[in-house]
Scaffold this motif. Structure first.
Motif, PDB file in Angstrom:
ATOM      1  N   HIS A   3     -70.180 -75.872  66.493  1.00 35.35           N
ATOM      2  CA  HIS A   3     -70.859 -76.903  65.711  1.00 35.35           C
ATOM      3  C   HIS A   3     -70.517 -76.667  64.251  1.00 35.35           C
ATOM      4  N   LYS A   4     -70.259 -77.768  63.528  1.00 33.07           N
ATOM      5  CA  LYS A   4     -69.807 -77.658  62.148  1.00 33.07           C
ATOM      6  C   LYS A   4     -70.416 -78.791  61.337  1.00 33.07           C
ATOM      7  N   THR A   5     -70.740 -78.477  60.085  1.00 35.13           N
ATOM      8  CA  THR A   5     -71.230 -79.491  59.161  1.00 35.13           C
ATOM      9  C   THR A   5     -70.736 -79.158  57.766  1.00 35.13           C
ATOM     10  N   SER A   6     -70.599 -80.185  56.937  1.00 31.30           N
ATOM     11  CA  SER A   6     -70.086 -79.997  55.585  1.00 31.30           C
ATOM     12  C   SER A   6     -70.834 -80.916  54.634  1.00 31.30           C
ATOM     13  N   LEU A   7     -71.171 -80.394  53.451  1.00 33.40           N
ATOM     14  CA  LEU A   7     -71.844 -81.163  52.407  1.00 33.40           C
ATOM     15  C   LEU A   7     -71.216 -80.842  51.063  1.00 33.40           C
ATOM     16  N   THR A   8     -71.263 -81.817  50.143  1.00 34.45           N
ATOM     17  CA  THR A   8     -70.737 -81.607  48.791  1.00 34.45           C
ATOM     18  C   THR A   8     -71.788 -82.008  47.775  1.00 34.45           C
ATOM     19  N   GLN A   9     -71.913 -81.191  46.721  1.00 37.47           N
ATOM     20  CA  GLN A   9     -72.838 -81.462  45.612  1.00 37.47           C
ATOM     21  C   GLN A   9     -72.039 -81.396  44.322  1.00 37.47           C
ATOM     22  N   HIS A  10     -72.167 -82.432  43.494  1.00 38.17           N
ATOM     23  CA  HIS A  10     -71.543 -82.362  42.175  1.00 38.17           C
ATOM     24  C   HIS A  10     -72.495 -81.617  41.249  1.00 38.17           C
ATOM     25  N   ILE A  11     -71.952 -80.659  40.504  1.00 39.25           N
ATOM     26  CA  ILE A  11     -72.748 -79.825  39.621  1.00 39.25           C
ATOM     27  C   ILE A  11     -72.214 -79.987  38.201  1.00 39.25           C
ATOM     28  N   ALA A  12     -73.111 -80.270  37.276  1.00 36.01           N
ATOM     29  CA  ALA A  12     -72.718 -80.475  35.873  1.00 36.01           C
ATOM     30  C   ALA A  12     -72.563 -79.123  35.177  1.00 36.01           C
ATOM     31  N   ALA A  13     -71.622 -78.344  35.682  1.00 35.02           N
ATOM     32  CA  ALA A  13     -71.320 -77.019  35.115  1.00 35.02           C
ATOM     33  C   ALA A  13     -69.896 -76.667  35.520  1.00 35.02           C
ATOM     34  N   PRO A  14     -69.226 -75.846  34.695  1.00 36.25           N
ATOM     35  CA  PRO A  14     -67.861 -75.442  35.046  1.00 36.25           C
ATOM     36  C   PRO A  14     -67.846 -74.545  36.287  1.00 36.25           C
ATOM     37  N   ALA A  15     -66.691 -74.484  36.927  1.00 35.36           N
ATOM     38  CA  ALA A  15     -66.541 -73.704  38.158  1.00 35.36           C
ATOM     39  C   ALA A  15     -66.940 -72.242  37.964  1.00 35.36           C
ATOM     40  N   GLU A  16     -66.664 -71.676  36.799  1.00 31.38           N
ATOM     41  CA  GLU A  16     -67.003 -70.267  36.557  1.00 31.38           C
ATOM     42  C   GLU A  16     -68.506 -70.028  36.659  1.00 31.38           C
ATOM     43  N   LYS A  17     -69.313 -70.971  36.165  1.00 29.27           N
ATOM     44  CA  LYS A  17     -70.775 -70.818  36.246  1.00 29.27           C
ATOM     45  C   LYS A  17     -71.263 -71.004  37.680  1.00 29.27           C
ATOM     46  N   VAL A  18     -70.690 -71.952  38.392  1.00 28.50           N
ATOM     47  CA  VAL A  18     -71.061 -72.161  39.801  1.00 28.50           C
ATOM     48  C   VAL A  18     -70.689 -70.913  40.609  1.00 28.50           C
ATOM     49  N   TRP A  19     -69.492 -70.395  40.366  1.00 26.17           N
ATOM     50  CA  TRP A  19     -69.036 -69.180  41.041  1.00 26.17           C
ATOM     51  C   TRP A  19     -69.992 -68.018  40.761  1.00 26.17           C
ATOM     52  N   ALA A  20     -70.419 -67.893  39.512  1.00 24.64           N
ATOM     53  CA  ALA A  20     -71.334 -66.806  39.139  1.00 24.64           C
ATOM     54  C   ALA A  20     -72.630 -66.881  39.945  1.00 24.64           C
ATOM     55  N   VAL A  21     -73.112 -68.089  40.201  1.00 28.33           N
ATOM     56  CA  VAL A  21     -74.352 -68.250  40.963  1.00 28.33           C
ATOM     57  C   VAL A  21     -74.136 -67.922  42.435  1.00 28.33           C
ATOM     58  N   ILE A  22     -73.097 -68.489  43.048  1.00 28.60           N
ATOM     59  CA  ILE A  22     -72.933 -68.291  44.493  1.00 28.60           C
ATOM     60  C   ILE A  22     -72.500 -66.872  44.857  1.00 28.60           C
ATOM     61  N   THR A  23     -71.951 -66.126  43.911  1.00 28.57           N
ATOM     62  CA  THR A  23     -71.509 -64.764  44.207  1.00 28.57           C
ATOM     63  C   THR A  23     -72.489 -63.689  43.724  1.00 28.57           C
ATOM     64  N   ASP A  24     -73.591 -64.097  43.108  1.00 27.09           N
ATOM     65  CA  ASP A  24     -74.611 -63.127  42.675  1.00 27.09           C
ATOM     66  C   ASP A  24     -75.581 -62.922  43.833  1.00 27.09           C
ATOM     67  N   ILE A  25     -75.135 -62.172  44.825  1.00 32.60           N
ATOM     68  CA  ILE A  25     -75.920 -61.974  46.046  1.00 32.60           C
ATOM     69  C   ILE A  25     -77.272 -61.320  45.744  1.00 32.60           C
ATOM     70  N   PRO A  26     -77.347 -60.274  44.913  1.00 33.67           N
ATOM     71  CA  PRO A  26     -78.654 -59.672  44.656  1.00 33.67           C
ATOM     72  C   PRO A  26     -79.682 -60.662  44.085  1.00 33.67           C
ATOM     73  N   ALA A  27     -79.244 -61.663  43.346  1.00 33.33           N
ATOM     74  CA  ALA A  27     -80.167 -62.628  42.741  1.00 33.33           C
ATOM     75  C   ALA A  27     -80.418 -63.843  43.626  1.00 33.33           C
ATOM     76  N   SER A  28     -79.779 -63.914  44.788  1.00 29.43           N
ATOM     77  CA  SER A  28     -79.909 -65.130  45.597  1.00 29.43           C
ATOM     78  C   SER A  28     -81.335 -65.375  46.093  1.00 29.43           C
ATOM     79  N   ALA A  29     -82.127 -64.341  46.277  1.00 30.74           N
ATOM     80  CA  ALA A  29     -83.518 -64.555  46.686  1.00 30.74           C
ATOM     81  C   ALA A  29     -84.319 -65.238  45.579  1.00 30.74           C
ATOM     82  N   ALA A  30     -83.924 -65.027  44.320  1.00 30.35           N
ATOM     83  CA  ALA A  30     -84.591 -65.701  43.199  1.00 30.35           C
ATOM     84  C   ALA A  30     -84.066 -67.127  43.014  1.00 30.35           C
TER      85      ALA A  30
END
Length: 159
Positions: A3-30
């Protein structure tokens, strides 16, 4: 059967900031309201091989799953191309793959998440259960992913 699903969200921020959020695993609970806790199993920066245990609330229950980074291509990767990362997990005879792809567009970033679930050693019974309950599980997962994307967007846009 997978089973597979895909979604896209446009984010008003550069890729570097989005990357920083999705890769900050310790902060993901916050950042993500569905994540209740994170226990890091490896040290160091986010990279292939990074492992952690994530406890997430789903359908009124808390489930803890060990996860790992299977692929990581940051936005600043030499050679260009799309930034992306793939996270994997195995639980109760199923394999789960979550792939994030970042594409810069209109002064921001399109973040696409693709989630796939597959039975690792399917039996007739497990195939029947997946056929019956799989679509419901994917609808619930799709709602959770949409909420995660919105929360990732809010965090990246606030940085």
């Amino acid at each position: 059967m997978d089973h597979k699903t895909s979604l896209t969200q446009h984010i008003a921020a550069p890729a570097e900031k989005v990357w920083a959020v999705i890769t900050d695993i310790p902060a993901s609970a916050a950042t993500l309201s569905g994540v209740k806790s994170i226990q890091m199993l490896t040290e160091g920066a986010y990279a292939e091989g990074t492992r952690w245990k994530e406890t997430r609330a789903m359908m009124g229950r808390a489930e803890t799953v060990e996860m790992w980074v299977a692929q990581s291509r940051p936005p600043s990767q030499p050679g260009g191309g799309l930034a992306s990362t793939t996270v994997k997990a195995v639980q109760d005879g199923a394999g789960y793959t979550t792939h994030f792809a970042l594409a810069e567009r209109d002064g921001g970033t399109d973040l696409t998440v693709t989630f796939a679930a597959e039975l690792l050693k399917p039996t007739r019974f497990s195939k029947a259960m997946m056929a019956v309950f799989g679509p419901l599980g994917m609808r619930i997962t799709r709602r959770a992913l949409a909420k995660d994307l919105a929360e990732i967007a809010a965090k990246a846009e606030s940085l």
